[in-house]
Design a protein around this motif. Structure first.
Motif, PDB file in Angstrom:
ATOM      1  N   PRO A  43       2.366   6.703  -0.601  1.00 22.64           N
ATOM      2  CA  PRO A  43       0.978   6.200  -0.565  1.00 22.64           C
ATOM      3  C   PRO A  43       0.757   5.279   0.629  1.00 22.64           C
ATOM      4  O   PRO A  43       1.672   4.586   1.077  1.00 22.64           O
ATOM      5  CB  PRO A  43       0.839   5.432  -1.881  1.00 22.64           C
ATOM      6  N   MET A  44      -0.474   5.291   1.143  1.00 23.00           N
ATOM      7  CA  MET A  44      -0.833   4.413   2.248  1.00 23.00           C
ATOM      8  C   MET A  44      -0.829   2.969   1.756  1.00 23.00           C
ATOM      9  O   MET A  44      -1.254   2.692   0.633  1.00 23.00           O
ATOM     10  CB  MET A  44      -2.227   4.771   2.782  1.00 23.00           C
ATOM     11  N   PRO A  45      -0.354   2.028   2.584  1.00 23.73           N
ATOM     12  CA  PRO A  45      -0.350   0.628   2.147  1.00 23.73           C
ATOM     13  C   PRO A  45      -1.770   0.084   2.047  1.00 23.73           C
ATOM     14  O   PRO A  45      -2.654   0.464   2.809  1.00 23.73           O
ATOM     15  CB  PRO A  45       0.442  -0.087   3.243  1.00 23.73           C
ATOM     16  N   SER A  46      -1.974  -0.793   1.085  1.00 23.69           N
ATOM     17  CA  SER A  46      -3.281  -1.414   0.926  1.00 23.69           C
ATOM     18  C   SER A  46      -3.319  -2.700   1.744  1.00 23.69           C
ATOM     19  O   SER A  46      -2.308  -3.149   2.278  1.00 23.69           O
ATOM     20  CB  SER A  46      -3.528  -1.740  -0.552  1.00 23.69           C
ATOM     21  N   LEU A  47      -4.489  -3.304   1.821  1.00 24.21           N
ATOM     22  CA  LEU A  47      -4.622  -4.570   2.520  1.00 24.21           C
ATOM     23  C   LEU A  47      -3.760  -5.639   1.848  1.00 24.21           C
ATOM     24  O   LEU A  47      -3.151  -6.474   2.510  1.00 24.21           O
ATOM     25  CB  LEU A  47      -6.094  -4.998   2.546  1.00 24.21           C
ATOM     26  N   ARG A  48      -3.664  -5.587   0.537  1.00 28.21           N
ATOM     27  CA  ARG A  48      -2.814  -6.524  -0.198  1.00 28.21           C
ATOM     28  C   ARG A  48      -1.360  -6.365   0.227  1.00 28.21           C
ATOM     29  O   ARG A  48      -0.644  -7.344   0.414  1.00 28.21           O
ATOM     30  CB  ARG A  48      -2.956  -6.290  -1.692  1.00 28.21           C
ATOM     31  N   ASP A  49      -0.900  -5.134   0.407  1.00 27.38           N
ATOM     32  CA  ASP A  49       0.475  -4.890   0.842  1.00 27.38           C
ATOM     33  C   ASP A  49       0.721  -5.443   2.244  1.00 27.38           C
ATOM     34  O   ASP A  49       1.809  -5.932   2.549  1.00 27.38           O
ATOM     35  CB  ASP A  49       0.795  -3.398   0.832  1.00 27.38           C
TER      36      ASP A  49
END
Length: 99
Positions: A43-49
């Motif tokens: 999965p693509m990283p989120s802004l939180r990640d």
């Protein structure tokens, strides 16, 4: 190859074919893609990640803070008080009750 909904033709198509990054059917990346981005199952990283890679961090204890109001009761030795530098002259007169 489409660009914003239109097929390239003429001089633009010639420039595309002349580019060293053009390889037959389209452009190819100059640098290799990271393994995590290549794998469609990852999965693509989120802004939180991106902001908190190891999870959100919280201080172990409350952060120390000093109350500056006691120091503000006395005029500084230099005569310059830091918050005043951002106050335009017209506002400082108004704040002092001169207007």
């Amino acid at each position: 190859m489409k660009s914003f909904g239109h097929l390239a033709h003429g001089a633009r198509l010639e420039r595309m074919h002349a580019s060293p990054l053009w390889q037959g059917e389209g452009f190819r990346n100059q640098y290799p893609i990271a393994a995590g981005l290549r794998d469609a199952s990852v999965p693509m990283p989120s802004l939180r990640d991106l902001l908190w890679p190891g999870g959100r961090r919280v201080p172990r204890a409350p952060l120390p803070a000093l109350d500056p109001r006691a120091a503000w009761l006395h005029a500084p030795q230099s005569g310059l008080r830091a918050p005043g530098w951002a106050t335009p002259p017209c506002c400082s007169k108004w704040m002092a009750g001169a207007c």
